[in-house]
Design a protein around this motif. Sequence first.
Motif, PDB file in Angstrom:
ATOM      1  N   HIS A  32       0.826  -1.211   0.000  1.00 14.84           N
ATOM      2  CA  HIS A  32       0.000   0.000   0.000  1.00 14.84           C
ATOM      3  C   HIS A  32       0.861   1.262   0.000  1.00 14.84           C
ATOM      4  CE1 HIS A  32      -3.875  -2.084   1.654  1.00 14.84           C
ATOM      5  NE2 HIS A  32      -3.643  -2.312   0.375  1.00 14.84           N
ATOM      6  N   GLY A 110     -15.802  -2.659   7.518  1.00 19.83           N
ATOM      7  CA  GLY A 110     -15.187  -2.398   6.228  1.00 19.83           C
ATOM      8  C   GLY A 110     -15.672  -1.104   5.609  1.00 19.83           C
ATOM      9  N   ASN A 113     -14.096   1.782   7.482  1.00 23.51           N
ATOM     10  CA  ASN A 113     -12.704   1.881   7.065  1.00 23.51           C
ATOM     11  C   ASN A 113     -12.593   2.426   5.642  1.00 23.51           C
ATOM     12  OD1 ASN A 113      -9.923   1.506   7.608  1.00 23.51           O
ATOM     13  ND2 ASN A 113      -9.919  -0.451   6.530  1.00 23.51           N
ATOM     14  N   GLY A 114     -13.537   2.015   4.790  1.00 24.39           N
ATOM     15  CA  GLY A 114     -13.540   2.442   3.392  1.00 24.39           C
ATOM     16  C   GLY A 114     -13.876   3.906   3.212  1.00 24.39           C
ATOM     17  N   TYR A 117     -10.205   4.992   3.473  1.00 23.81           N
ATOM     18  CA  TYR A 117      -9.314   4.389   2.478  1.00 23.81           C
ATOM     19  C   TYR A 117     -10.119   3.562   1.492  1.00 23.81           C
ATOM     20  CZ  TYR A 117      -5.837   1.246   0.464  1.00 23.81           C
ATOM     21  OH  TYR A 117      -5.084   0.509  -0.405  1.00 23.81           O
ATOM     22  N   GLU A 120      -9.619  -0.504   0.959  1.00 28.48           N
ATOM     23  CA  GLU A 120      -9.755  -1.538   2.001  1.00 28.48           C
ATOM     24  C   GLU A 120     -10.595  -2.700   1.479  1.00 28.48           C
ATOM     25  OE1 GLU A 120     -12.076  -2.761   4.488  1.00 28.48           O
ATOM     26  OE2 GLU A 120     -13.634  -2.278   3.065  1.00 28.48           O
ATOM     27  N   TYR A 330      -5.020  -3.843  10.454  1.00 30.11           N
ATOM     28  CA  TYR A 330      -5.374  -3.496   9.083  1.00 30.11           C
ATOM     29  C   TYR A 330      -6.059  -2.134   9.032  1.00 30.11           C
ATOM     30  CZ  TYR A 330      -7.335  -3.986   4.377  1.00 30.11           C
ATOM     31  OH  TYR A 330      -7.671  -3.789   3.056  1.00 30.11           O
ATOM     32  N   MET A 331      -7.001  -1.921   9.946  1.00 31.45           N
ATOM     33  CA  MET A 331      -7.682  -0.630   9.970  1.00 31.45           C
ATOM     34  C   MET A 331      -6.732   0.494  10.373  1.00 31.45           C
ATOM     35  SD  MET A 331     -11.446  -1.709  11.484  1.00 31.45           S
ATOM     36  CE  MET A 331     -12.170  -0.097  11.163  1.00 31.45           C
ATOM     37  N   SER A 334      -4.798   1.655   7.400  1.00 23.52           N
ATOM     38  CA  SER A 334      -5.588   2.540   6.545  1.00 23.52           C
ATOM     39  C   SER A 334      -5.614   3.953   7.097  1.00 23.52           C
ATOM     40  CB  SER A 334      -7.013   2.006   6.410  1.00 23.52           C
ATOM     41  OG  SER A 334      -7.020   0.696   5.880  1.00 23.52           O
TER      42      SER A 334
END
Length: 402
Positions: A32, A110, A113-114, A117, A120, A330-331, A334
Motif C-alpha cells: 500500500h 469495512g 474503514n472504506g 481508504y 480496504e 489493518y484498519m 488505513s
Amino acid sequence: MTHISSPVIPVKRITSIDALRGFALMGIMLLHCMERFDLTLVPVVENPFWQQADTFVFDALNFLFSGKSYAMFSLLFGLSFFMQMDSQASKGVDFRGRFLWRLALLLVFGYINGLIYLGEFFAVYAILGVLLIPLYKVPTRWLIVLAVLLFLQIPAIVSFVSLLENNVPNEPTHAVAYMNHLYEVCAGIFIDGSLCDVIDFNLWKGQYAKILWVFNNFRYLQLLGLFIVGMLIGRAGIHKSEEKMIKYSRLLLPYAVVWFAMFYTIAYSLQKMGVDGFALQVGKTMFKTYGNLGQMMIYFCGLTLMYYQYGGRKVLDYIAPVGRMSVTNYMAQSMVGVVIFYGFGLNGAVELNYLQSALVGIVFCMVQVLYSNWWIKHFYYGPIEWIWRVLTWLRPVPLRRK
C-alpha cells in the motif's frame, strides 16, 4: 448466571497461523505504501542512481507482495471460518447464523474503514464470505472441483481469447473505462481535497470503484477459491498437527516453485509473442494471478517449515501478535496511511519517492510489531477484535488478562 449472559472464554491460538497472517499483513502495508494508498503518482528523482534505486524498490516490493499478501490473507480467512464453525460444532452449536451476523459486522467495519481508504478489502470479504456458509456442508471432492474452476478464472480466459481473436475491440470495456475514470477523479480529491472531501467521495463512488476493480480483474473468483482452500485445509485437520503442516509444506513447496515460475514466464513473454493493447493487460493480469498463487504457497510452505524445522520460531512468534490483531492492525494501516500520503495530511504521495515510502512502511510495520506484542501481553484481543467478538455474541467477553 444464565448461559446467555456468561462470558465467552478465549480459545487457545495456533501461533504459526497468526505468524502467517502477520507476515501477510505487513506485506499488505508495504504494498500500500508503494501504491500511496491508491494515489499512484510516479515520483521523479533527479539523480540517475537514486532513480534506478527508486524504481528497483518499487518493482521489488510489487514482485514480493502484490497479489500474494492478500492471497495469503484470504486463504487464512477461509481457514478461520472453518475453525470457528468446527469449534462451535464440537460444543453442539450451529454457528452458521452467528457467522452471517459476524460478516454483517465485518461489512460495517469495512464500510467505515472504506470511508477513509478506498482500497480496504474487509467489505469485499464480508460479501463473498456469505458464500462460505452454504459451501460448508458441500462434500470435499466437489469443493476441490469448484476451487479449481474458480482459480481457472474462466471469464478472464474467455475475455483474453476474444481479444486475441478480434471478436471484441482490443480496448478497455465500458466497466474498465468507468473504473479508470473514478480512479482519476479520486486522485485529484485525495491530493487536493480535505478529509471531508475524501469521505464524501468514498461514501459511494469510492465503494463502487473498489467493486468495479474486484469485478474487472476477476479477483472475486480467486478470493472465493482461496476461501475454499482455507476451509479444506481446516477440514483435513492440517492446522491441528505440526507433523501434517511439515509434511504438506514439504510436499507442496517444489510444485509451488514450478507453478510460479511457469506462469510468470508466460506473463512476461506475452508482449514478445505480439500481444498488445488491452489484450496484453488482460493476459498479463490473468497469468500473473495464476503465478501469484504459486508464490503465495511458496511463502506459506516456506514460513511454515521455518517455524517448525529451521529455527525461525522465535522471529515468527514475534510477528504473530500482528496477525492475532489483524483487524485492528489493518484498519490502523488505513487510518495512518491516508494521513501520511493524502493531501489533507502530510501529502506523502507528492513529497516522497518510492524508497522513502518503503521506509515509512517498514517503520510502521516495526511499530505495529512492538505495539501488538505489548498489547497481547496485557489483553486477550485487539481493540477491534474485542468489539467484534462482543457484538457477535452479544454478551460479556473478557479483554484484560489476569
